[in-house]
Scaffold this active site. Sequence first.
Site, short mmCIF file in Angstrom:
data_model
loop_
_atom_site.label_atom_id
_atom_site.label_comp_id
_atom_site.label_asym_id
_atom_site.label_seq_id
_atom_site.Cartn_x
_atom_site.Cartn_y
_atom_site.Cartn_z
N GLU A 45 0.86 -1.11 -0.11
CA GLU A 45 -0.14 0.01 0.06
C GLU A 45 0.77 1.25 0.08
O GLU A 45 0.97 1.91 0.80
CB GLU A 45 -0.84 -0.05 1.32
CG GLU A 45 -2.01 -0.94 0.99
CD GLU A 45 -3.09 -0.76 2.09
OE1 GLU A 45 -3.06 -0.14 3.21
OE2 GLU A 45 -4.31 -1.41 1.76
N GLU A 99 -6.80 -7.45 -0.56
CA GLU A 99 -7.23 -7.65 0.86
C GLU A 99 -8.61 -7.08 0.66
O GLU A 99 -9.32 -6.03 0.22
CB GLU A 99 -6.76 -6.71 1.52
CG GLU A 99 -5.24 -6.82 1.86
CD GLU A 99 -4.61 -5.91 2.69
OE1 GLU A 99 -5.07 -5.26 3.32
OE2 GLU A 99 -3.35 -5.75 2.44
N HIS A 131 -9.13 -6.36 14.54
CA HIS A 131 -9.61 -6.46 13.25
C HIS A 131 -10.01 -8.12 12.78
O HIS A 131 -9.35 -8.85 13.02
CB HIS A 131 -8.26 -6.12 12.19
CG HIS A 131 -8.37 -6.00 10.87
ND1 HIS A 131 -9.09 -6.91 10.02
CD2 HIS A 131 -8.56 -4.93 9.84
CE1 HIS A 131 -9.26 -6.54 8.82
NE2 HIS A 131 -8.90 -5.16 8.81
C1 GAL Z 1 -4.67 -2.56 4.97
C2 GAL Z 1 -3.17 -2.98 4.84
C3 GAL Z 1 -3.15 -4.12 5.90
C4 GAL Z 1 -4.16 -4.14 7.10
C5 GAL Z 1 -5.43 -3.69 6.81
C6 GAL Z 1 -6.40 -3.42 7.75
O1 GAL Z 1 -4.68 -1.01 4.72
O2 GAL Z 1 -2.44 -3.27 3.80
O3 GAL Z 1 -1.98 -4.50 6.06
O4 GAL Z 1 -3.50 -3.04 7.97
O5 GAL Z 1 -5.44 -2.50 5.82
O6 GAL Z 1 -7.64 -3.08 7.29
#
Ligand code: GAL
Length: 642
Positions: A145, A325, A376
């Site tokens: 990211e 993700e 999370h």
């Molecule tokens: C993304 C990131 C992940 C994790 C995720 C949590 O922005 O790439 O490593 O932090 O968010 O929602």
Amino acid sequence: MTNRALGVCYYPEHWPEDQWSSDAALMVETGLSWVRIGEFAWSRIEPREGRFDFGWLDRAIETLGDAGLKVILGTPTATPPRWMVDKHPDMLAVDEHGRPRRFGSRRHYCFSHPGYRDECYRIVTLLGERYGSNPHVRAWQTDNEYGCHDTTLSYSSAARDAFRDWCAQRYQSVAALNRAWGNVFWSMDYDSIDDIDLPNLTVTEPNPAHVMAFRRFSSDQVVRFNRVQTEVLRRHTDAPLIHNYMGRILDFDHFDVGADLDIASWDSYPIGFLSDRIEATPEHKARFLRQGDPDMQAFHHDLYRAVGRSGKTGQPKEGGWWVMEQQPGPVNWAPYNPAPLPGMVRLWTWEAFAHGAGAVCYFRWRQAPFAQEQQHAGLLRPDSAPAPALGEAATVARELADMPQAETATARVALLFDYPSAWAWEIQPQGADFDYFRLSFAAYRALRRAGLSVDILRADGELSGYDLILAPGIATLPQVFLDRLGDFPGTALIGPRSNAKTPDLSIPLPLPPALPGLDATVAQVESLPPGISVPLSAGGAFAHWFEHLEGAAMITETTTAGQPAIMSNGKQHYLAGWPDDAAFDRLIANACTAERIATRNLPDGLRCRDTSTHRFWFNYAPDPVEIDGMTLSPAGVAWVPL
Ligand code: GAL
């Protein structure tokens, strides 16, 4: 569906080694085929400078691969270990107040630091040599990211030195730079490019041309940083190279980064985004609280499909796009973090496939009971019991197996999207509400309300094949666009505020919009505060922004006060303001009628996307909706042959 697969993000270094094989077995049983690992593991790979421990990573890759999973290996450059910061104290990015950012989370580096770039070259080379031909490593992710946590811009001395070099190359002489920036204003002329500082800590606003140059430079530094990694990896592997981009992060030109990669992927957190990343009424946010905004995911799917195809010369390539993700449950980072409505994880996944995703990977496998992201959700709870999303992922896996083949169809409608325009309007909004993403997204939402499938194009993208194009807020229309517009047989809706600036963020002469064949000139612009709008005779209004047009071109719409609202040359229309929803809906319906594109007026929250063979329906609304004799429950998905 062909080449549509599921995957998951996994952190073997977070779990005891004797758990890895049962984790891998359950992933396979769930129907997952990709597993991304390694992107934050530098301190476990190289705990001290030059002292390596690859053993655990070898074994993790083997365990996952032997179970039948394909590994996406991340380069760990988003998380340089502590010893690295001690070795290069000035590698830390510096914020606009001149304060270095600290160690203790992630992304604590400056893209311009040559020493850190060398360290990245070194670790990526070692990984490439070791795993480049490993049969289980089937794809690579560079870093993680770019731009997350406001990290694209750095005001460090490394950035300043690199910026001076960049300016020297771009402008060739200090005289040319002074001219291009208009430095005669306020006696800002420089004698030497080496006198130029970064545009922070000035008394009042710095010269917008200076800031625009800095934004272009900062974007180029991300491209350069990423390219170090792609060049190394290409020497060692034929596997596809991927980066995971984000939602509504526009600080670098993703098309330029994407040109060096094979697949564009992005990280989709629909509920988090609804809460902290889009403008919407409180009613809208309440209605879609557990589903996410009905258009935000689709917008980025379409955007990253274009980024995946962005070739080096601007020519499209055969790139793909993924969701790297996918939100599986409550996240930890938004102001409030509700849980998805049952079925939404399945809906989000199917929506990505309907837009052509090659893979959707869930973030993350098991919820970590420690550190920043302990709140999370994952597919498993911290105690390894299944979390709700695990079953939904398994359902999609079963459905995918039965799904007929379907390819991404080219839409008939395209929206132009341009990163430098986001920088231009951030630097000089002229009205507090003038935000480029907001304007593009308003146009996109209107297209989706009309039941249209949309392609997103870069501003110099190929127009042929489309029947309707929209180009709102493109600060500088590329010459190739202007050339193509002459031959474009479809309808074009251009503006507001398109072709309004030079690349150095000055007002061009002749005055905007200077569209070929359209005798219309923006004589004056005004920005409008909330609650104030300019009503249009044909319905709806302009909000946020209104331009006073003059010229001999045909006036095809007026404001209720009789001022030109749209001036046209045949099917090319220049919009003098930012249409509100009613005006956008009407303009799009008219344009579609002219082009014989069927539209519908979809109920709030119902959305669709066509593949080459099917129409997919998605119900984001919290209540059932009726469509074409079907009832879709909340979070319902349906696909019908075209
Ligand atoms: C993304 C990131 C992940 C994790 C995720 C949590 O922005 O790439 O490593 O932090 O968010 O929602």
